[in-house]
Design a protein around this motif. Structure first.
Motif, PDB file in Angstrom:
ATOM      1  N   ASP A  23       0.837  -1.203   0.000  1.00 32.95           N
ATOM      2  CA  ASP A  23       0.000   0.000   0.000  1.00 32.95           C
ATOM      3  C   ASP A  23       0.875   1.257   0.000  1.00 32.95           C
ATOM      4  O   ASP A  23       0.664   2.172  -0.784  1.00 32.95           O
ATOM      5  N   GLN A  24       1.851   1.263   0.903  1.00 39.33           N
ATOM      6  CA  GLN A  24       2.742   2.416   1.027  1.00 39.33           C
ATOM      7  C   GLN A  24       3.573   2.598  -0.242  1.00 39.33           C
ATOM      8  O   GLN A  24       3.800   3.719  -0.689  1.00 39.33           O
ATOM      9  N   ARG A  25       4.011   1.474  -0.805  1.00 35.80           N
ATOM     10  CA  ARG A  25       4.829   1.546  -2.023  1.00 35.80           C
ATOM     11  C   ARG A  25       4.011   2.125  -3.172  1.00 35.80           C
ATOM     12  O   ARG A  25       4.506   2.911  -3.971  1.00 35.80           O
ATOM     13  N   ARG A  26       2.727   1.714  -3.226  1.00 34.45           N
ATOM     14  CA  ARG A  26       1.848   2.200  -4.278  1.00 34.45           C
ATOM     15  C   ARG A  26       1.673   3.718  -4.142  1.00 34.45           C
ATOM     16  O   ARG A  26       1.698   4.452  -5.125  1.00 34.45           O
ATOM     17  N   ARG A  27       1.538   4.193  -2.910  1.00 38.31           N
ATOM     18  CA  ARG A  27       1.349   5.634  -2.693  1.00 38.31           C
ATOM     19  C   ARG A  27       2.593   6.426  -3.110  1.00 38.31           C
ATOM     20  O   ARG A  27       2.474   7.506  -3.696  1.00 38.31           O
ATOM     21  N   VAL A  28       3.761   5.878  -2.835  1.00 37.68           N
ATOM     22  CA  VAL A  28       4.997   6.539  -3.266  1.00 37.68           C
ATOM     23  C   VAL A  28       5.053   6.567  -4.793  1.00 37.68           C
ATOM     24  O   VAL A  28       5.388   7.594  -5.397  1.00 37.68           O
ATOM     25  N   ALA A  29       4.687   5.451  -5.425  1.00 39.32           N
ATOM     26  CA  ALA A  29       4.723   5.371  -6.889  1.00 39.32           C
ATOM     27  C   ALA A  29       3.740   6.373  -7.498  1.00 39.32           C
ATOM     28  O   ALA A  29       4.063   7.042  -8.494  1.00 39.32           O
ATOM     29  N   GLU A  30       2.568   6.512  -6.881  1.00 39.71           N
ATOM     30  CA  GLU A  30       1.569   7.472  -7.378  1.00 39.71           C
ATOM     31  C   GLU A  30       2.083   8.903  -7.240  1.00 39.71           C
ATOM     32  O   GLU A  30       1.906   9.722  -8.152  1.00 39.71           O
ATOM     33  N   ALA A  31       2.720   9.193  -6.104  1.00 36.74           N
ATOM     34  CA  ALA A  31       3.269  10.532  -5.875  1.00 36.74           C
ATOM     35  C   ALA A  31       4.381  10.819  -6.884  1.00 36.74           C
ATOM     36  O   ALA A  31       4.492  11.929  -7.416  1.00 36.74           O
ATOM     37  N   GLU A  32       5.189   9.812  -7.165  1.00 39.41           N
ATOM     38  CA  GLU A  32       6.286   9.952  -8.127  1.00 39.41           C
ATOM     39  C   GLU A  32       5.717  10.240  -9.524  1.00 39.41           C
ATOM     40  O   GLU A  32       6.216  11.097 -10.249  1.00 39.41           O
ATOM     41  N   GLU A  33       4.641   9.527  -9.833  1.00 41.96           N
ATOM     42  CA  GLU A  33       3.970   9.703 -11.128  1.00 41.96           C
ATOM     43  C   GLU A  33       3.443  11.143 -11.262  1.00 41.96           C
ATOM     44  O   GLU A  33       3.643  11.795 -12.292  1.00 41.96           O
ATOM     45  N   ALA A  34       2.795  11.635 -10.211  1.00 38.42           N
ATOM     46  CA  ALA A  34       2.234  12.994 -10.206  1.00 38.42           C
ATOM     47  C   ALA A  34       3.352  14.034 -10.336  1.00 38.42           C
ATOM     48  O   ALA A  34       3.210  15.038 -11.031  1.00 38.42           O
ATOM     49  N   ARG A  35       4.480  13.753  -9.671  1.00 44.91           N
ATOM     50  CA  ARG A  35       5.613  14.680  -9.726  1.00 44.91           C
ATOM     51  C   ARG A  35       6.178  14.746 -11.151  1.00 44.91           C
ATOM     52  O   ARG A  35       6.512  15.802 -11.655  1.00 44.91           O
ATOM     53  N   LYS A  36       6.232  13.575 -11.807  1.00 46.53           N
ATOM     54  CA  LYS A  36       6.734  13.527 -13.189  1.00 46.53           C
ATOM     55  C   LYS A  36       5.808  14.297 -14.125  1.00 46.53           C
ATOM     56  O   LYS A  36       6.271  15.021 -15.008  1.00 46.53           O
ATOM     57  N   LYS A  37       4.489  14.122 -13.913  1.00 49.42           N
ATOM     58  CA  LYS A  37       3.514  14.829 -14.748  1.00 49.42           C
ATOM     59  C   LYS A  37       3.669  16.336 -14.574  1.00 49.42           C
ATOM     60  O   LYS A  37       3.589  17.096 -15.543  1.00 49.42           O
ATOM     61  N   ASN A  38       3.859  16.739 -13.333  1.00 50.83           N
ATOM     62  CA  ASN A  38       4.046  18.155 -13.018  1.00 50.83           C
ATOM     63  C   ASN A  38       5.283  18.698 -13.736  1.00 50.83           C
ATOM     64  O   ASN A  38       5.235  19.752 -14.380  1.00 50.83           O
TER      65      ASN A  38
END
Ligand SMILES: [Zn+2]
Length: 234
Positions: A41-56
């Protein structure tokens, strides 16, 4: 108390302990999976945050490209001003350039927003990574504890089994068979005390004669309702 009943009671304690150990052992994979799930769960949240940061970051890059393109166009229009033949053409170029400058300002405003958002995302990302590192430590400790618990259970299991076998060897085969049969049927206990004039297994009120026989303890007494063996708890 009759010797055979005494032996069977000890045997029953071993069986109950073994059943508890079995239940706990069977539950270990669930507990392990739950701990691991928390981590994923925690790993998924980090991956999602990383994805959002890349999009930004990509959105900022895109805006910079658009601004650069508009600046080049303004540069071209500026050069064209020297080649115009009349005021109308000159004004048209001015209008076009002004529109481009407006677009650039709007894009720059948007870029600032995105940069602020990116800053917030980086902070969030740091926080999530710290939380993940913390969770990884905790889960590793949990898994370690579960491993150790499994080893303790296996050890305790072996001990209980060998003690049970030793005790079983002193119980006559017919009683052993009867005990096993009742245990298999009721699953919890084959031998129960009389409690408040009732069977400690099925809780039905026992006839006075049964209670008296149990108390005298000269023969094994059976509950007429559930078939469990009765004993008198002094
Ligand atoms: Zn009963």
């Amino acid at each position: 108390m009759l010797k055979v009943l005494e032996d069977l009671l000890v045997l029953q304690e071993h069986d109950r302990r073994l059943a508890d150990l079995r239940r706990e052992m069977d539950d270990l994979p669930n507990r392990k999976a739950m701990a691991e799930e928390r981590l994923s769960d925690q790993r998924r949240r980090v991956a999602e945050a990383e994805e959002a940061r890349k999009k930004n970051a990509a959105a900022i890059k895109q805006i910079e490209i658009e601004i650069e393109t508009l600046r080049e166009q303004i540069g071209r229009l500026t050069r064209q001003q020297f080649e115009v033949k009349n005021n109308d053409q000159y004004r048209a170029l001015q209008t076009e350039m002004a529109a481009h400058r407006d677009s650039i300002r709007a894009l720059e405003d948007r870029e600032i927003e995105l940069m602020e958002e990116g800053e917030a995302r980086r902070g969030e990302m740091e926080r999530l990574k710290d939380a993940l590192a913390e969770a990884e430590k905790e889960v590793a400790a949990q898994l370690d504890a579960l491993e150790r618990r499994a080893a303790v259970i296996r050890e305790e299991w072996a001990k209980q089994e060998s003690e049970r076998a030793a005790r079983a060897s002193s119980v006559p085969a017919e009683w052993m068979a009867r005990y096993e049969r009742i245990m298999k049927h009721h699953r919890d206990r084959a031998i129960v005390p009389v409690e408040n004039q009732a069977c400690g297994g099925c809780h039905m009120k026992l006839p006075p004669q049964t209670i008296q026989d149990t108390r005298r303890a000269q023969a094994i007494v059976t509950c007429g309702f559930c078939g469990r063996l009765l004993y008198w708890k002094a």
